[in-house]
Scaffold this active site. Structure first.
Site, PDB file in Angstrom:
ATOM      1  NE  ARG A  30      -3.644  -2.424   2.320  1.00  0.00           N
ATOM      2  CZ  ARG A  30      -4.864  -2.542   2.820  1.00  0.00           C
ATOM      3  NH1 ARG A  30      -5.458  -1.490   3.351  1.00  0.00           N
ATOM      4  NH2 ARG A  30      -5.494  -3.707   2.786  1.00  0.00           N
ATOM      5  CB  SER A  78     -18.127  -0.494   3.919  1.00  0.00           C
ATOM      6  OG  SER A  78     -17.014  -1.252   4.363  1.00  0.00           O
ATOM      7  CB  THR A 132     -17.880   6.093  12.408  1.00  0.00           C
ATOM      8  OG1 THR A 132     -16.677   6.861  12.341  1.00  0.00           O
ATOM      9  CG2 THR A 132     -18.641   6.291  11.110  1.00  0.00           C
ATOM     10  CE  LYS A 160     -16.226   4.498   7.420  1.00  0.00           C
ATOM     11  NZ  LYS A 160     -15.330   4.593   8.575  1.00  0.00           N
ATOM     12  CB  THR A 217      -8.153   6.628  24.901  1.00  0.00           C
ATOM     13  OG1 THR A 217      -7.782   5.266  24.748  1.00  0.00           O
ATOM     14  CG2 THR A 217      -7.933   7.350  23.590  1.00  0.00           C
ATOM     15  CB  THR A 218      -5.991  11.838  25.085  1.00  0.00           C
ATOM     16  OG1 THR A 218      -4.827  11.660  25.900  1.00  0.00           O
ATOM     17  CG2 THR A 218      -6.326  13.316  24.998  1.00  0.00           C
ATOM     18  CB  THR A 222      -9.899  -4.572   2.695  1.00  0.00           C
ATOM     19  OG1 THR A 222      -8.777  -3.886   3.270  1.00  0.00           O
ATOM     20  CG2 THR A 222     -11.154  -3.759   2.928  1.00  0.00           C
TER      21      THR A 222
END
Length: 431
Positions: free
Chosen positions: A48, A216, A272, A275, A304-305, A390
């Site tokens: 990639r 997706s 999410t 998107k 996690t911040t 994927t």
């Protein structure tokens, strides 16, 4: 290509090898192993390369592509998940500017240590309202929300058995793996197979059925109502990934479950903010008790911040806008339908997809990358190849995501260009 220069890597590892040799140890050939792994990807055509681009505010899907010699070329982006162009919407950018002016850049810590601001509190309330749930919880990405929530549920519910669709996203697969639970993979959207697996379980055992609303890569819809029926019949809870559905379907953009009238039957909705809502972040929406357990026990949340206040403010503005505006959704679906029709008329193998996703089948990793490279190099069209892992090997494809801002002229140019590249590569046409 974006990455660390080969010279700096060579120098660093050479020094490391010398230090090890001076100690008298026979060092493992680390650098050679890394090179072999990368060479394998290149041989398969799966290596990639990141496209170095800069989107142009107010002009999307136009962008600038930076070549290896630092020249800048105009291109058209055809593979963004900013489906509704909300990342460019004035109401979103204005809200983010206002939040930066009011609070500064970062959140300042985890949610437990100074990282909870009123922007986060308001956004979680807005998300809970969007999905008709008691509560919601923010994460730094959709990947993290899936991984963390599923893993934590396995720790909270002793003996949990998880049933997962074979095409579920990598983040769900990782979360289930990290849960340590017994799992069963059912064939994609196959309710009969799922039921046969549920029948084998102890009736009193806790069970969770995990699936998506929009898959997706293929662009098909999950059988949400049917899965909820099975959950009711066998005493399971349901976990729905609405990542590619929120903002795009249903009243107020609440997703496919809302469109189908079954949102209230789903126990946990994951989504999410990166998107359709155009910014970044992830979330779950569920009962107060479940959300509070994830908040209290999940390491991926606790340590996690938190999202920057400006990000939360931008998402908040985006959700509120899409709750009352159908213009963006209607235009997106019209654009997707037109592009599918044009591809089909040109004899290009567009895959059957009832959603806004427009996949074109290639079936070979190296050819898929070559087609993508030719479109960018010769036609200023940017679409990334979709290869293993994927999608399965042999199922490689180009995945186009038209937006409300892709014009007829852009589409016509895309179809003509892809037709030429297809012919030059002697690829198979649609039957």
């Amino acid at each position: 290509m974006v990455g660390v220069s080969s010279r700096s890597v060579e120098t660093g590892w050479a020094k490391h090898q010398i230090r090890l040799q001076e100690t008298g140890f026979m060092a493992f050939p680390y650098l050679n192993r890394f090179r072999d792994a990368l060479a394998g990807l290149r041989r398969e055509g799966r290596y990639r390369v990141f496209a170095d681009i800069v989107r142009e505010r107010g002009a999307y899907p136009s962008a600038a592509f930076y070549t290896d010699d630092a020249d800048k070329r105009p291109i058209t982006v055809w593979c963004s998940n900013d489906y509704l162009c909300m990342g460019q919407h004035p109401v979103v950018t204005a809200a983010m500017h206002e939040a930066i002016d009011a609070t500064g850049a970062g959140a300042g810590g985890t949610r437990n240590i100074s990282g909870t601001t009123h922007y986060h509190v308001e956004l979680e309330r807005e998300l809970a309202d969007l999905h008709g749930k008691d509560a919601a919880l923010l994460f730094t990405s959709g990947y993290v929300s899936n991984d963390t929530t599923l893993a934590t549920l396995g720790k909270i519910l002793p003996g949990l058995i998880i049933y997962t669709d074979e095409l579920n996203h990598a983040s769900m697969i990782e979360g289930i793996k990290h849960s340590g639970c017994r799992k069963h993979i059912f064939r994609h959207n196959d309710t009969q197979h799922l039921e046969s697996l549920l029948q084998e379980a102890e009736p009193s055992a806790p069970k969770l059925i995990a699936f998506e609303s929009v898959y997706s890569m293929d662009g098909d819809f999950g059988r949400i109502g049917d899965f909820c029926d099975l959950a009711d019949r066998y005493g399971a809870i349901t976990y729905l990934d609405e990542v590619h559905g929120v903002g795009l379907y249903g009243p107020r953009g609440a997703g496919v479950a809302a469109r189908d009238g079954v949102m209230d039957r789903v126990d946990i909705i994951e989504g999410t903010l990166a998107k359709a809502f155009g910014v970044m972040g992830g979330y779950i929406a569920a009962s107060t008790e479940l959300v509070d357990c994830i908040r209290s026990f999940a390491p991926g949340f606790i340590f996690t911040t938190s999202l920057a206040p400006s990000i939360a403010a931008g998402v908040l503005a985006s959700i509120r806008h899409l709750k009352v505006s159908n213009v963006e959704r209607e235009k997106l679906h019209e654009r997707a339908a037109r592009l599918k029709r044009l591809f089909a008329e040109a004899g290009l193998p567009v895959m059957d997809s009832p959603s806004h996703i427009v996949p074109v089948f290639v079936g070979d990793a190296a050819l898929c990358k070559s087609v993508s490279d030719a479109l960018l190099r010769d036609h200023a069209i940017y679409v990334q190849p979709i290869n293993f892992p994927t999608v399965p090997r042999g199922k490689e494809r180009l995945r186009f995501t038209p937006s409300p801002h892709h014009t007829d002229e852009m589409m016509d140019h895309l179809v003509r260009s892809l037709d030429q590249v297809w012919t030059a590569h002697k690829l198979q046409r649609a039957a």
